[in-house]
Motif scaffolding. Sequence first.
Motif, PDB file in Angstrom:
ATOM      1  N   LEU A  62      30.015   3.805 -55.710  1.00 23.64           N
ATOM      2  CA  LEU A  62      30.196   3.982 -54.268  1.00 23.64           C
ATOM      3  C   LEU A  62      29.808   2.678 -53.587  1.00 23.64           C
ATOM      4  O   LEU A  62      28.669   2.233 -53.690  1.00 23.64           O
ATOM      5  N   LEU A  63      30.755   2.058 -52.899  1.00 19.64           N
ATOM      6  CA  LEU A  63      30.498   0.776 -52.253  1.00 19.64           C
ATOM      7  C   LEU A  63      30.028   1.029 -50.826  1.00 19.64           C
ATOM      8  O   LEU A  63      30.797   1.010 -49.875  1.00 19.64           O
ATOM      9  N   ALA A  64      28.734   1.270 -50.692  1.00 17.74           N
ATOM     10  CA  ALA A  64      28.169   1.639 -49.395  1.00 17.74           C
ATOM     11  C   ALA A  64      28.117   0.449 -48.446  1.00 17.74           C
ATOM     12  O   ALA A  64      27.899  -0.692 -48.858  1.00 17.74           O
ATOM     13  N   ASP A  65      28.320   0.724 -47.165  1.00 22.68           N
ATOM     14  CA  ASP A  65      28.140  -0.242 -46.076  1.00 22.68           C
ATOM     15  C   ASP A  65      29.093  -1.442 -46.124  1.00 22.68           C
ATOM     16  O   ASP A  65      28.836  -2.462 -45.484  1.00 22.68           O
ATOM     17  N   ARG A  66      30.184  -1.356 -46.863  1.00 31.34           N
ATOM     18  CA  ARG A  66      31.098  -2.496 -46.968  1.00 31.34           C
ATOM     19  C   ARG A  66      32.517  -2.169 -46.497  1.00 31.34           C
ATOM     20  O   ARG A  66      33.382  -3.049 -46.519  1.00 31.34           O
ATOM     21  N   GLN A  67      32.763  -0.930 -46.061  1.00 28.92           N
ATOM     22  CA  GLN A  67      34.126  -0.522 -45.752  1.00 28.92           C
ATOM     23  C   GLN A  67      34.745  -1.333 -44.615  1.00 28.92           C
ATOM     24  O   GLN A  67      35.929  -1.662 -44.647  1.00 28.92           O
ATOM     25  N   ASN A  68      33.948  -1.677 -43.611  1.00 32.81           N
ATOM     26  CA  ASN A  68      34.483  -2.466 -42.499  1.00 32.81           C
ATOM     27  C   ASN A  68      35.002  -3.826 -42.966  1.00 32.81           C
ATOM     28  O   ASN A  68      36.026  -4.317 -42.468  1.00 32.81           O
ATOM     29  N   ILE A 124      36.192  -4.473 -45.928  1.00 39.61           N
ATOM     30  CA  ILE A 124      37.438  -4.206 -46.663  1.00 39.61           C
ATOM     31  C   ILE A 124      38.578  -3.972 -45.681  1.00 39.61           C
ATOM     32  O   ILE A 124      39.692  -4.486 -45.859  1.00 39.61           O
ATOM     33  N   ASN A 125      38.299  -3.204 -44.628  1.00 38.60           N
ATOM     34  CA  ASN A 125      39.321  -2.937 -43.609  1.00 38.60           C
ATOM     35  C   ASN A 125      39.790  -4.224 -42.938  1.00 38.60           C
ATOM     36  O   ASN A 125      40.978  -4.418 -42.690  1.00 38.60           O
ATOM     37  N   VAL A 150      37.072  -6.426 -55.053  1.00 37.34           N
ATOM     38  CA  VAL A 150      37.628  -5.457 -54.106  1.00 37.34           C
ATOM     39  C   VAL A 150      38.825  -6.054 -53.374  1.00 37.34           C
ATOM     40  O   VAL A 150      39.855  -5.398 -53.197  1.00 37.34           O
ATOM     41  N   VAL A 203      42.721  -4.760 -53.112  1.00 36.88           N
ATOM     42  CA  VAL A 203      43.459  -4.575 -51.858  1.00 36.88           C
ATOM     43  C   VAL A 203      44.830  -5.233 -51.934  1.00 36.88           C
ATOM     44  O   VAL A 203      45.849  -4.623 -51.592  1.00 36.88           O
TER      45      VAL A 203
END
Length: 395
Positions: A30-36, A38-39, A72, A76
């Motif tokens: 689980l890649l926590a706190d990194r989604q922004n 990646i987006n 990551v 993408v």
Amino acid sequence: MSLPFEIPPVPDGSARQSPFTPTFGAIPPLLADRQNLINDFAYALDSGPGARGRATLVTGTRGVGKSVMLRVFRDVVESRQWLTVSARATSGFVDRLTTARLPEALSKLDTANTTRTRLRGGSLSALGFGGSVNTESENTAPVTPDFHHQLIRTLEILDDHGTGLLLTLDEVHRSHLEELQEVADALSTAVADGAPFAFAAAGLPETINGLVNDDVSTFLRRAERVNLGNLSSAGAAVGLRVPIEAADKRIGDEALSAAVESSSNYPYLVQLIGDNAWRAAGSAEEIALDHVQEAAQDAKETMFRQIHEPTLASLPERERQYVAAVSASGGTARTGAVADRMGLSASHAGVFRDRLINRGVITSPRRGEVEFSIPYTADFLRSEQAKAGKTSTRG
């Protein structure tokens, strides 16, 4: 003949593997706190040539997930049917990109564009049916290209196929400045041509800051900066709890709180403590507090070997003295107190402070204060002092 050691039994089918990945560069469950982040990268990719973020420099201290972010980013672009070319930025990386990585990418799409078929012999019957033909492939561009030529040619062909290329460089270091300059010059041309490409590089703060501040290239100065730090406490908790539950175990609230606290929200420690606690729990259905306490102690010793030793071993003597002065204050110190301990003026000590911040060893959470960036640094220094004391006593 019996062996002088015991071989652990092979796990049976009931054994459940740890969901954690305490290996540098491995994407965690689980890649926590990194989604922004990646987006943002995906948005730049989808926005076309010239979009901000298509060139990104990833920085941060050891263990915060720089190599993970590059992986990551590759996932993408591959979801957009782009190709990726990756290299560690060690000596000779430009040659490896030119002669191996880029041609390998090109070979996946460019058979028709780089070769042609010619008649060597045989016979053809009327209208081309029947008879026999011998053919051979002849390269239409027999010269050995440099990196600039190879990159632009690759991008032209990929553009013809409606796709693009991501180039990633990991472990960037200023000792290979000439090679980085060569890559940056070629990428600048690609930007000017509106080529379908993206670029991401990862390195320690000292390196990335140097590349941006020095006159290396306008391309690198304009690249997006991603400064990876520690997770939030909530992110660390989710990064521990969700994989455990997804793998059909449980972790109690007290044990989870202790694991988060022991990790200091440091991404590598989250994976390391999670993995150690899973192992300590064995066949138990729940990871308990004693499992976490055992895991945290083992994780600290691993940190000493894998993070602290290589980080601090390369420091010049004066910077080591600054680190020792911070450690004497328990890991958080007033800059004035550090200067006093070193017997230096505040401005002179500030030179070493700035260097250590660039190296990712310390950070400045508030004006006039410094603290260690990496958890357990003060513990490591105390451990080293204790070893040195024992050695001198024996001597």
